[in-house]
Design a protein around this motif. Structure first.
Motif, PDB file in Angstrom:
ATOM      1  N   TYR A 193       1.573  -2.490  -6.398  1.00 55.69           N
ATOM      2  CA  TYR A 193       1.169  -1.457  -5.450  1.00 55.69           C
ATOM      3  C   TYR A 193      -0.341  -1.466  -5.282  1.00 55.69           C
ATOM      4  O   TYR A 193      -1.076  -1.825  -6.200  1.00 55.69           O
ATOM      5  CB  TYR A 193       1.543  -0.058  -5.956  1.00 55.69           C
TER       6      TYR A 193
ATOM      7  N   LEU B 258       8.567   7.328  -2.714  1.00 57.34           N
ATOM      8  CA  LEU B 258       8.826   5.891  -2.791  1.00 57.34           C
ATOM      9  C   LEU B 258      10.322   5.592  -2.761  1.00 57.34           C
ATOM     10  O   LEU B 258      10.753   4.608  -2.173  1.00 57.34           O
ATOM     11  CB  LEU B 258       8.182   5.310  -4.051  1.00 57.34           C
TER      12      LEU B 258
ATOM     13  N   ILE C  14      -2.914   1.598  -4.519  1.00 58.94           N
ATOM     14  CA  ILE C  14      -2.990   3.054  -4.395  1.00 58.94           C
ATOM     15  C   ILE C  14      -4.462   3.413  -4.220  1.00 58.94           C
ATOM     16  O   ILE C  14      -5.248   3.247  -5.146  1.00 58.94           O
ATOM     17  CB  ILE C  14      -2.391   3.772  -5.623  1.00 58.94           C
TER      18      ILE C  14
ATOM     19  N   LEU D 248      10.935   1.693  -2.106  1.00 57.23           N
ATOM     20  CA  LEU D 248       9.802   0.994  -2.695  1.00 57.23           C
ATOM     21  C   LEU D 248       9.677   1.171  -4.202  1.00 57.23           C
ATOM     22  O   LEU D 248       8.603   1.020  -4.764  1.00 57.23           O
ATOM     23  CB  LEU D 248       8.501   1.477  -2.017  1.00 57.23           C
TER      24      LEU D 248
ATOM     25  N   ASP E 195       0.850  -1.188   0.000  1.00 62.04           N
ATOM     26  CA  ASP E 195       0.000   0.000   0.000  1.00 62.04           C
ATOM     27  C   ASP E 195       0.887   1.240   0.000  1.00 62.04           C
ATOM     28  O   ASP E 195       1.578   1.523   0.970  1.00 62.04           O
ATOM     29  CB  ASP E 195      -0.926   0.004   1.211  1.00 62.04           C
ATOM     30  N   VAL E 196       0.861   1.970  -1.104  1.00 62.02           N
ATOM     31  CA  VAL E 196       1.671   3.182  -1.242  1.00 62.02           C
ATOM     32  C   VAL E 196       0.778   4.417  -1.401  1.00 62.02           C
ATOM     33  O   VAL E 196       1.196   5.418  -1.976  1.00 62.02           O
ATOM     34  CB  VAL E 196       2.682   3.067  -2.415  1.00 62.02           C
TER      35      VAL E 196
END
Length: 191
Positions: free
Chosen positions: A88, A72, A90, A77, A48-49
């Motif tokens: 990812y 990131l 988002i 990441l 989870d970014v």
């Protein structure tokens, strides 16, 4: 240290003396958590970014915004030569990230069937992965139309509204009333 004689003769216990079989390969693949020929691959765990996405991030395949790449990078990441792609999440949407030929981070929005339902309030699933809010000046519009992918997922999960019987669903943490309109379209109104 290899105890072999200097003339490069190998001892029978030498690792190079063993001939690998398919069974050895399958066992090695299983140990390394890779999919061997006799097993099926599990979907890659998404990182989870959402914290790195700009405030007005618009979902869809795109080159990652510079501010996101910077955030990131500082967390380690980003895809690189050792890990050329990463998965990812988002804001509830699943993406595959990779480097393009110019070494820029390219985000590929995964298709609807690869998206997963998030956990919403009071046990109601969050369908935000199947919907991109339309915004005006950064604020979500109070009424919008459901996408075909969202309508398919609502049917599949048993949350599709019927005539004169709306449902309440979550989209990216916000409650919406879903109403079936003429022509089979679903109107979404923020609650």
């Amino acid at each position: 240290m290899d105890p072999s004689p200097i003339d490069n003769a190998r001892s029978p216990e030498s690792p190079t003396a063993h001939v690998w079989t398919q069974e050895d390969h399958d066992l090695f693949s299983e140990i390394m958590n890779e999919a061997g020929p006799s097993s099926s691959a599990a979907p890659e765990e998404a990182v989870d970014v959402s914290f790195a996405a700009p405030q007005r991030f618009s979902h869809g395949s795109q080159i990652a915004p510079d501010s996101m790449v910077d955030r990131l990078f500082h967390r380690g990441l980003l895809p690189d030569s050792d890990q050329p792609t990463m998965t990812y999440e988002i804001q509830g949407h699943r993406y595959t990230a990779g480097l393009d030929e110019s070494n820029r981070v390219h985000l590929v929005h995964n298709p609807a069937e690869d998206q997963v339902l998030g956990a919403g309030r009071a046990g109601v699933p969050d369908f935000g992965a199947f919907f991109a809010e339309n915004r005006r000046y950064g604020t979500p519009l109070p009424q919008q139309w459901a996408t075909p992918a969202l309508m398919d997922k609502l049917r599949e999960e048993g949350f599709m509204p019927t005539a004169n019987s709306p449902t309440t669903i979550d989209l990216n943490g916000r409650a919406y009333k879903a109403e079936l309109e003429e022509g089979g379209f679903v109107k979404l109104t923020r609650v």
